[in-house]
Scaffold this motif. Structure first.
Motif, PDB file in Angstrom:
ATOM      1  N   TYR A 226      33.888  -6.353  25.718  1.00 27.59           N
ATOM      2  CA  TYR A 226      32.765  -4.995  25.173  1.00 27.59           C
ATOM      3  C   TYR A 226      33.580  -3.955  24.101  1.00 27.59           C
ATOM      4  CZ  TYR A 226      30.136  -6.740  29.664  1.00 27.59           C
ATOM      5  OH  TYR A 226      29.969  -7.403  30.188  1.00 27.59           O
ATOM      6  N   ASN A 227      33.345  -2.608  24.202  1.00 26.04           N
ATOM      7  CA  ASN A 227      33.503  -1.987  22.619  1.00 26.04           C
ATOM      8  C   ASN A 227      33.940  -1.141  23.797  1.00 26.04           C
ATOM      9  OD1 ASN A 227      34.353  -0.406  20.594  1.00 26.04           O
ATOM     10  ND2 ASN A 227      32.686   0.354  20.427  1.00 26.04           N
ATOM     11  N   ILE A 228      35.660  -1.540  23.813  1.00 26.52           N
ATOM     12  CA  ILE A 228      36.621  -0.783  25.579  1.00 26.52           C
ATOM     13  C   ILE A 228      37.846  -0.599  24.637  1.00 26.52           C
ATOM     14  CG2 ILE A 228      37.777  -0.434  27.185  1.00 26.52           C
ATOM     15  CD1 ILE A 228      35.220  -2.025  28.295  1.00 26.52           C
ATOM     16  N   SER A 257      27.983   5.168  30.089  1.00 26.76           N
ATOM     17  CA  SER A 257      27.886   4.503  29.179  1.00 26.76           C
ATOM     18  C   SER A 257      27.135   3.469  28.692  1.00 26.76           C
ATOM     19  CB  SER A 257      28.817   4.241  28.433  1.00 26.76           C
ATOM     20  OG  SER A 257      30.246   3.057  29.209  1.00 26.76           O
ATOM     21  N   ASN A 258      26.461   2.961  29.625  1.00 32.40           N
ATOM     22  CA  ASN A 258      25.222   1.594  29.068  1.00 32.40           C
ATOM     23  C   ASN A 258      26.834   0.275  28.489  1.00 32.40           C
ATOM     24  OD1 ASN A 258      23.511  -0.316  29.496  1.00 32.40           O
ATOM     25  ND2 ASN A 258      21.683   1.034  27.781  1.00 32.40           N
ATOM     26  N   ASN A 263      24.325  -2.060  21.966  1.00 27.68           N
ATOM     27  CA  ASN A 263      24.110  -0.859  20.621  1.00 27.68           C
ATOM     28  C   ASN A 263      24.578  -0.073  20.426  1.00 27.68           C
ATOM     29  OD1 ASN A 263      22.609  -0.848  23.010  1.00 27.68           O
ATOM     30  ND2 ASN A 263      21.108  -0.380  22.685  1.00 27.68           N
ATOM     31  N   GLY A 264      25.511   0.035  20.565  1.00 29.25           N
ATOM     32  CA  GLY A 264      27.046   1.222  19.858  1.00 29.25           C
ATOM     33  C   GLY A 264      27.220   1.974  21.048  1.00 29.25           C
ATOM     34  N   SER A 265      27.236   1.965  22.249  1.00 24.95           N
ATOM     35  CA  SER A 265      27.762   1.846  23.728  1.00 24.95           C
ATOM     36  C   SER A 265      29.353   1.672  23.112  1.00 24.95           C
ATOM     37  CB  SER A 265      27.367   1.191  24.875  1.00 24.95           C
ATOM     38  OG  SER A 265      27.774   0.108  24.645  1.00 24.95           O
ATOM     39  N   PHE A 266      30.351   2.552  24.031  1.00 25.39           N
ATOM     40  CA  PHE A 266      31.169   2.467  24.100  1.00 25.39           C
ATOM     41  C   PHE A 266      32.399   3.425  24.466  1.00 25.39           C
ATOM     42  CE2 PHE A 266      30.451   5.952  21.345  1.00 25.39           C
ATOM     43  CZ  PHE A 266      31.622   7.111  21.502  1.00 25.39           C
ATOM     44  N   PRO A 287      23.268   6.645  26.383  1.00 21.85           N
ATOM     45  CA  PRO A 287      23.053   5.520  25.866  1.00 21.85           C
ATOM     46  C   PRO A 287      21.667   6.657  25.185  1.00 21.85           C
ATOM     47  CG  PRO A 287      23.317   5.454  28.524  1.00 21.85           C
ATOM     48  CD  PRO A 287      24.342   5.797  27.721  1.00 21.85           C
ATOM     49  N   LYS A 288      20.437   6.360  24.165  1.00 21.50           N
ATOM     50  CA  LYS A 288      19.495   7.209  24.112  1.00 21.50           C
ATOM     51  C   LYS A 288      18.270   7.152  25.482  1.00 21.50           C
ATOM     52  CE  LYS A 288      20.456   7.050  19.414  1.00 21.50           C
ATOM     53  NZ  LYS A 288      20.030   6.624  17.847  1.00 21.50           N
ATOM     54  N   GLU A 289      17.960   5.865  25.312  1.00 17.90           N
ATOM     55  CA  GLU A 289      17.003   5.755  26.535  1.00 17.90           C
ATOM     56  C   GLU A 289      17.624   5.775  27.897  1.00 17.90           C
ATOM     57  OE1 GLU A 289      20.131   1.609  26.078  1.00 17.90           O
ATOM     58  OE2 GLU A 289      19.097   3.253  25.173  1.00 17.90           O
ATOM     59  N   LYS A 290      16.652   6.606  28.873  1.00 19.95           N
ATOM     60  CA  LYS A 290      17.156   7.223  30.098  1.00 19.95           C
ATOM     61  C   LYS A 290      17.374   5.285  30.382  1.00 19.95           C
ATOM     62  CE  LYS A 290      14.768  11.298  30.179  1.00 19.95           C
ATOM     63  NZ  LYS A 290      13.900  12.442  30.332  1.00 19.95           N
ATOM     64  N   ILE A 291      18.681   5.576  31.734  1.00 14.57           N
ATOM     65  CA  ILE A 291      18.677   4.742  32.579  1.00 14.57           C
ATOM     66  C   ILE A 291      18.698   5.405  34.127  1.00 14.57           C
ATOM     67  CG2 ILE A 291      20.034   3.359  31.145  1.00 14.57           C
ATOM     68  CD1 ILE A 291      22.868   4.642  31.955  1.00 14.57           C
TER      69      ILE A 291
END
Length: 339
Positions: A226-228, A257-258, A263-266, A287-291
């Protein structure tokens, strides 16, 4: 200080005053006999105040009754002590013409002594009562704070366990070979929560180890990294902090953060430890999309806010910023008063 000790202290005080007044007098024995009754009434008034009147009327805010009873008691004692053994003699008319200016009457002198001793006793009783009430208030507040802290901790532990078990369940479905490793991490985390977190403060290194285990446990859910990014810079490893303060913010970052979608999450986590302060900085993508999620900064963060206000009042700064694409938490704890 008990009532008996306060009583004997004040009696000793006025006995000392009478002894000082007798110094330099030509006839000490006569002075003692004349004022023995006055001293006896001082003892009576002080005893009545300490053992009855103060608790019955003054401390219950029945001020009018207290004032009336006090005035009557002082007046009666003054009248008796100034007239019992020395009844007043009416001078003849021819004596009045050549009578020199007399000093204050015995009644006024007795009234002055009894009033002063009673007022001083009342002041001391009021002061000690106020001090006792303040100590009780502080003790009650401390007990309430400890109770609230225990309640807040009890809210943290089930939440942690629920999330961890969910992670292990998800991992067992994806890769059963990593389940044993995840249980090992969970065991270390539970040991920290059950034993270390019972203390008021823990070494910062143990708190960081707990956070690292949490990230490892989460990362086992995927074969891809993961991007952590983490940066745990401990300049002073002897620093101690209250346990489980940082993890709700970190859980919040993982939740919102999803991060499981690449897709660009970090998530960026930074902890800087110095002898005088500890600084936590967390940034996570939005995230751009709603969760489907709870309100951002929900129960977990509210929990930490309360704990911070209890444990570090006026010693911390918490900033939560919600930018367009980045959610940032910055917590700075001043440890100057906790070294």
């Amino acid at each position: 200080m008990s009532k008996s000790k306060r009583f004997f202290f004040q009696i000793l005080l006025w006995l000392t005053v009478w002894m000082i007044l007798s110094i330099g007098q030509a006839d000490n024995r006569r002075l003692f006999i004349e004022n023995l009754l006055v001293f006896s009434f001082q003892v009576f008034l002080i005893a009545g105040l300490i053992f009855y009147l103060a608790e019955k009327f003054l401390f219950k805010k029945k001020y009018l009754l207290f004032f009336v009873i006090s005035i009557l008691a002082i007046g009666l004692c003054t009248f008796i002590s100034s007239n019992l053994f020395t009844p007043p003699r009416m001078p003849r008319i021819d004596e009045l013409r050549h009578m020199p200016r007399r000093p204050p009457s015995r009644f006024l002198i007795t009234l002055l002594f009894l009033t002063i001793s009673y007022v001083i006793a009342t002041f001391l009783e009021t002061f000690l009562f106020a001090q006792k009430k303040e100590e009780e208030t502080i003790r009650s507040k401390n007990e309430n704070l400890q109770t609230e802290l225990k309640l807040l901790k009890s809210q943290i532990n089930p939440h942690f366990l629920f999330n961890s078990l969910n992670n292990i369940y998800a991992l067992s479905v994806i890769d059963s070979n990593k389940t044993q490793e995840s249980i090992s991490y969970l065991s270390d985390m539970l040991r920290y929560v059950l034993y270390e977190c019972e203390r008021n403060f823990v070494p910062i290194e143990k708190e960081i180890t707990y956070i690292e285990n949490y990230i490892r446990l989460f990362s086992l859910k995927s074969s891809k990294p993961y991007n952590i990014t983490t940066d745990f810079n401990s300049m002073d490893k002897s620093v101690s902090i209250a346990p489980m303060l940082f993890i709700p913010f970190i859980e919040n970052a993982f939740k919102h953060s999803n991060i499981e979608k690449p897709n660009g999450s970090f998530i960026n986590i930074k902890i800087i430890t110095m002898s005088s302060n500890v600084r936590l900085i967390i940034e996570n993508s939005i995230p751009k999309e709603k969760i489907h999620k709870d309100k951002l900064g929900g129960i977990g963060i509210e929990n930490v806010r309360k704990r911070l206000n209890i444990l570090y009042p006026n010693q911390h700064q918490l900033q939560i910023k919600d930018h367009k694409d980045v959610f940032k938490v910055e917590l700075n704890i001043n440890l100057t008063d906790y070294a």
